[in-house]
Design an enzyme around this catalytic site. Structure first.
Site, PDB file in Angstrom:
ATOM      1  N   CYS A 275       0.819  -1.210   0.000  1.00 36.48           N
ATOM      2  CA  CYS A 275       0.000   0.000   0.000  1.00 36.48           C
ATOM      3  C   CYS A 275       0.856   1.263   0.000  1.00 36.48           C
ATOM      4  CB  CYS A 275      -0.935   0.000   1.206  1.00 36.48           C
ATOM      5  SG  CYS A 275      -2.130  -1.359   1.175  1.00 36.48           S
TER       6      CYS A 275
ATOM      7  N   CYS B  27      -3.342  -0.851  -3.579  1.00 41.15           N
ATOM      8  CA  CYS B  27      -4.055  -0.336  -2.406  1.00 41.15           C
ATOM      9  C   CYS B  27      -3.448   0.988  -1.937  1.00 41.15           C
ATOM     10  CB  CYS B  27      -4.029  -1.363  -1.275  1.00 41.15           C
ATOM     11  SG  CYS B  27      -2.377  -1.899  -0.790  1.00 41.15           S
TER      12      CYS B  27
END
Length: 227
Positions: A56, A137
């Site tokens: 992420c 993400c």
């Protein structure tokens, strides 16, 4: 396969993986197959054996900027491209195929990227790109080429596969870095980038920044300092 030992050594640089199992699974996708009839799905077991893990806020996608983006990521450890993963790094730049009735892997005489759509190399990169995009993400970055008229080309892997897999339940934003030379051809108002915005799930914030290539490739600049 030519360079097989070298590539296996590369695999062992990535801990937690059974490289022999991964190599065997990779070969099962195309060995003995018509080299123009290897689908993306043939690589599903390979992706399962070496799955992509979410990174992420660090994931970097690209289109028509391969040299620039990897020059950038090699000098900094804050972004991760598909080619920085186990499968991507081991197979980047290689050509391979099988032949019906043969148990061998060939590195010559294989169909080129555009010779047939279901060739082993093209199907692998399409499947790997889809899997990499599936785990995108947080704040995601895409480095696109501002020196061409259509930085978001509908025929690119980024447009035809990756963007379509971006999920607003996992992604917060897409930050487009439009890399240009001194004399720009396009900018963030480019029509193709409007198409990109339309493709994104509602809920994914979109940003675009024009960056001179010399800045993005300057190792003295901290990550993201150019944008």
């Amino acid at each position: 396969m030519r360079r097989r030992l070298y590539q296996k050594q590369n695999c062992h640089l990535f801990f937690r993986y059974d490289c022999e199992k991964i190599w065997s699974t990779f070969e099962q996708a195309y060995v003995g197959q018509d080299p123009c009839n290897v689908s993306m799905g043939a690589y599903d077991p390979l992706i399962a054996a070496a799955p992509f893990r979410p990174a992420c806020n660090r994931m970097m996608f690209w289109s028509k900027t391969k040299e620039v983006v990897h020059d950038f990521t090699e000098k900094r450890d804050c972004f991760l491209t598909l080619e920085d993963t186990l499968l991507g790094s081991v197979l980047d730049g290689l050509t391979w195929c099988g032949k019906q009735g043969s148990s061998e892997t060939f590195t010559a005489g294989c169909p080129g990227w555009t010779d047939c759509s279901n060739n082993p190399v093209r199907s692998f990169w399409n499947r790997a790109s889809a899997a990499f995009a599936d785990v995108a993400c947080g704040d995601v970055t895409a480095m696109l080429n501002g020196s061409i008229t259509t930085p978001f080309s509908p025929t690119s892997i980024f447009a035809s596969i990756e963007v379509k897999r971006f999920n607003s339940t996992m992604m917060r934003s897409l930050n487009v870095v439009l890399v240009t030379q001194e004399s720009t051809v396009t900018n963030c108002t480019n029509a193709s980038l409007k198409d990109l915005q339309k493709e994104l799930d509602e809920g994914i914030k979109y940003n675009c920044k024009e960056v001179i290539q010399e800045c993005s490739s300057n190792p003295e600049k901290p990550c993201g300092a150019c944008w």
